[in-house]
Scaffold this motif. Structure first.
Motif, PDB file in Angstrom:
ATOM      1  N   ALA A   1      13.474 -27.699  10.793  1.00  0.00           N
ATOM      2  CA  ALA A   1      14.410 -28.822  10.795  1.00  0.00           C
ATOM      3  C   ALA A   1      14.195 -29.705   9.567  1.00  0.00           C
ATOM      4  N   LEU A   2      12.936 -30.014   9.257  1.00  0.00           N
ATOM      5  CA  LEU A   2      12.651 -30.871   8.112  1.00  0.00           C
ATOM      6  C   LEU A   2      13.153 -30.253   6.815  1.00  0.00           C
ATOM      7  N   ASP A   3      12.959 -28.941   6.647  1.00  0.00           N
ATOM      8  CA  ASP A   3      13.449 -28.263   5.447  1.00  0.00           C
ATOM      9  C   ASP A   3      14.959 -28.440   5.299  1.00  0.00           C
ATOM     10  N   ALA A   4      15.676 -28.329   6.416  1.00  0.00           N
ATOM     11  CA  ALA A   4      17.131 -28.502   6.379  1.00  0.00           C
ATOM     12  C   ALA A   4      17.505 -29.963   6.133  1.00  0.00           C
TER      13      ALA A   4
ATOM     14  N   ASN B   1      15.895 -32.177   4.481  1.00  0.00           N
ATOM     15  CA  ASN B   1      15.635 -32.557   3.094  1.00  0.00           C
ATOM     16  C   ASN B   1      16.807 -32.222   2.193  1.00  0.00           C
ATOM     17  N   LYS B   2      17.640 -31.282   2.629  1.00  0.00           N
ATOM     18  CA  LYS B   2      18.835 -30.921   1.859  1.00  0.00           C
ATOM     19  C   LYS B   2      20.030 -31.777   2.265  1.00  0.00           C
TER      20      LYS B   2
END
Length: 233
Positions: A37-40, A42-43
């Motif tokens: 979730a965090l990776d997404a 950040n975008k």
């Protein structure tokens, strides 16, 4: 169409809740752990996140802590049935609300809608010529509801939607006491029940954030057994 991020390692919950939310007109993104979730995020950030607490790789508490470093978007926690520690800690860290498992999906939808309505109002998408939308100055405090901006002694303070509403309600009438029930009415819809502990946790977190701008901040006074009031110097 509001975009809701649903983060839970239980695939049955991801499937059933996402189907319910999509049927209610939401766009839903699902993730089975906090790191994904965090990776997404950040975008591109969603409009709201619904987070489970106990997850692999990165749990909900860690994810919330990282989110609060850069955004005040509404966050609802999904907590264990009997784990009060999760609820209190989550609220203190910056969650706007929590729902206990097992939960009514209808209740979750109502809480999502309630928080989104408040976020939209504070962002100026619902504009009315009223005290709730005017810039308010009370001593060292300045609040701009349409920009969701708060400053104390000229220093910006980042508040969630719920924290903003509670501070606004208290500061509108300095010296007057607001009971916990009155503050519940300000922060939540009638169909959403919260207990006294929830309001107390929000106030504690609000004070902590104000003290990042001034470690001597003491404008919010607790009247034990009664409620809270804002004191203007």
């Amino acid at each position: 169409m509001n975009k809701i991020a649903l983060v839970d390692d239980d695939r049955n919950i991801l499937t059933s809740v996402s189907m319910t939310l999509e049927a209610e007109g939401f766009e839903v993104e699902t993730y089975n752990d906090g790191q994904a979730a965090l990776d997404a995020f950040n975008k591109k950030l969603p409009d709201m996140a619904v987070l489970d607490i106990k997850m692999p790789r990165m749990d909900g508490m860690d994810l919330l802590q990282r989110l609060r470093q850069k955004t005040t978007m509404p966050v609802i926690f999904l907590t264990s049935k009997d784990d009060e520690i999760d609820e209190v800690l989550g609220l203190r860290m910056g969650a706007d609300d929590y729902v206990k498992k097992p939960f009514s999906q209808r209740l979750l939808v109502e809480r999502i809608r309630a928080l989104l309505r408040r976020q939209e109002a504070q962002a100026g998408e619902i504009v009315a010529d009223s005290e709730e939308t005017k810039v308010m100055e009370r001593g060292e405090l300045r609040m701009d509801p349409l920009r969701h901006a708060v400053s104390w002694k000229g220093n910006d303070v980042s508040l969630t939607v719920t924290e903003f509403l509670l501070l606004q309600a208290l500061a509108q009438r300095p010296g007057f006491v607001k009971s916990r029930d009155q503050l519940m009415d300000v922060a939540y819809d009638d169909q959403v029940y919260v207990d006294d502990r929830t309001i107390d946790s929000h106030i504690k977190r609000l004070r902590k954030k104000m003290r990042t701008a001034d470690d001597e901040f003491s404008a919010i006074e607790t009247l034990y057994g009664i409620g809270y009031r804002y004191n203007e110097d």
